[in-house]
Write a protein that holds these residues in place. Sequence first.
Motif, short mmCIF file in Angstrom:
data_model
loop_
_atom_site.label_atom_id
_atom_site.label_comp_id
_atom_site.label_asym_id
_atom_site.label_seq_id
_atom_site.Cartn_x
_atom_site.Cartn_y
_atom_site.Cartn_z
N PRO A 274 0.81 -1.23 0.00
CA PRO A 274 0.00 0.00 0.00
C PRO A 274 0.84 1.28 0.00
O PRO A 274 1.97 1.31 0.51
CB PRO A 274 -0.81 -0.12 1.29
N SER A 275 0.26 2.32 -0.57
CA SER A 275 0.90 3.63 -0.62
C SER A 275 0.00 4.66 0.03
O SER A 275 -1.19 4.44 0.22
CB SER A 275 1.19 4.03 -2.07
N ARG A 276 0.59 5.81 0.33
CA ARG A 276 -0.18 6.94 0.84
C ARG A 276 -0.84 7.72 -0.30
O ARG A 276 -1.59 8.66 -0.05
CB ARG A 276 0.72 7.86 1.66
N GLY A 277 -0.55 7.33 -1.52
CA GLY A 277 -1.11 8.02 -2.68
C GLY A 277 -2.44 7.45 -3.10
O GLY A 277 -3.16 6.81 -2.33
N VAL A 278 -2.77 7.61 -4.36
CA VAL A 278 -4.09 7.27 -4.88
C VAL A 278 -4.38 5.77 -4.82
O VAL A 278 -5.53 5.37 -4.69
CB VAL A 278 -4.23 7.79 -6.33
#
Length: 635
Positions: free
Chosen positions: A405-409
């Motif tokens: 997972p990322s903090r982006g979209v």
Amino acid sequence: MKKIITAFAAIFALFAAVCLAACEKPSSAESENIKNLSAYDLENSLYLQNEVMPDTWVFTDGLGRVSLTNSEVGDLKENKTLALFYWTWHTGQADGCDYFNVQEFLDEQAAKGIDLSGIINDYSYPLWPIGTNIKHFWDKPIFGYYRTDDTWVLRKHAEMLSSAGVDVIFTDNTNGTFTWQDSYTPLFETWQQAQKDGINAPKVSFMLPFSSGENTNTQLRSLYDDIFMSGKYRSLWYYLDGKPMLMAHINNDTDKEISKFFTFRKNVPGYTDRSSKAKNWGWLSMYPQTVYYSSFLQKLLKNPEQISVGVAQNHNHVTGKLSAMNGENTADRTYTSSGYDTSENALLFGANLNEQFTYALEIDPQVIFVTGWNEWIAGRYDEWENVKNAFPDEFNAQASRDIEPSRGVLKDHYYYQLVNFIRSYKGARAIPAASPEKTVDITADISNWNDISPYYASYIGGKENRSAKGYGDLFYTENSGRNDIIGAQISRNGENLYILVECAEDITPYSDPLWMNILLDTTLENDGWCSFNYVINKTSPKDENTAVLERFTGKNYESEIIADVNYNLRGRYLQIEIPRSLLGIPDGDFTLSFCITDNVHDENAKDEFSGDILDFYCSGDVAPGGRFKFCYKTN
């Protein structure tokens, strides 16, 4: 004659299956139960009698997709292994290297009205960073720009990958003679401790260079001397054909002792390779992916050993050649063999991954190899494979191939997509049904819960503080590990619902901030907040006996107070009594799902939580973890 051939084929198939089962049986040393909870004072705890069962957990992801369970995927299947490509190179190369977020940079330029088509392939654009000490991240990882010697992150990975059903990781050692010992050592040690805490951490193997030669032999000698010769970390070795297994090419110059010690599969570099030679394995392929077999006989018997699944490929699907991720016609996350998915939010739904994994399920091999988890970075070059301003392996959110997972979209959408595909491939255990109705006096002895089932076990341990370097001059700290939630139970009668939460040690006072939230999904719909309808202790308890029940309004993390409810705190145990009518639970059978959190806080504020569920991965404690929920079924 045809009947005779068919009969012989059936006999060979049966013989091969028996041999395979024998070969896959781990050595006695590996099969030892290394779970060791002696560090915890859990006398008389039901936790000691119940295993963590992540394949029975449910979820509703951020796109509204729901978990597949035993009802959809069937029982657990034998001889199914999910392998995942994993990068341990985020260590020494992070020293003195600054980080640069490509997706964030492009978003900033677009917000200024700048045409991105004039930037992406312009090496001289003045706002691109200059220098070899810059590491270009396609976006910000959920745990920050971390190093892979950060044991706090490594423990999180062990839990997330175990929860997903990943069986083995292969670390990337395909360049030069690098084995990233400064990273794999803390990884082995952290995951071995996770095993002792009862976590089914993935086994660990290595992918070496894509050809035989001096570099491969140097790596083999290094790994053998440091790990395998002494039997170190044996519980985390991955076995195939009865031996520890590596993806590597050997030759006549390879040490004979090493050659005999391992099972080898040659890692094939090309994305369009169709040779399907025996004892080869792929790591990334264009659709339809190449299928690999352990022998010519197994190919005749149509018993596939391995296939790869990719999130995206740095490949030009028009020219059929290798390409940088920011080149034309790249097989990015939205690409399929029918063309790019241009529907709304297509990037979030993973069309490329979907097509490849669906095909892999049709082939149904012994091993599915997924690329990948956490590569994150790529170099930037003036030109590479005829692409200007080239980013070879990762570029931005769309042209990248990580699932972490990322903090982006992309958030955690690909993680739960992976979870459902793994369950489709491997099956899942049935969600356990609840025991008969029983009234519980929440002020009485905890032993009253001994005949109530199921017991929902969660991961124990791993709540140590984070204190670690990141990329560049970043330094990460996290000190929110407080109450270690290890299990829960639910009982009911015609009037009330009773909830028991167990922690590894005495629970801290109710006056603590962000204390012991219980979140309930009673409608099993994607409503409320992140599919939860009710929450207890979002507002701190009024006193040592009275907690506050609230209903989510459906507007972000907003909620409204419904009523006071009774609770009892006794040592390691928290008991709560809730009238069924307050939750809208009718008479008769019902199903609900729930999770428990403690001290989860905002990314940039330690004493408040504003409702970003990604923080469930990064602070405090969450049982069972992330968006997962325990499921309570009365029939």
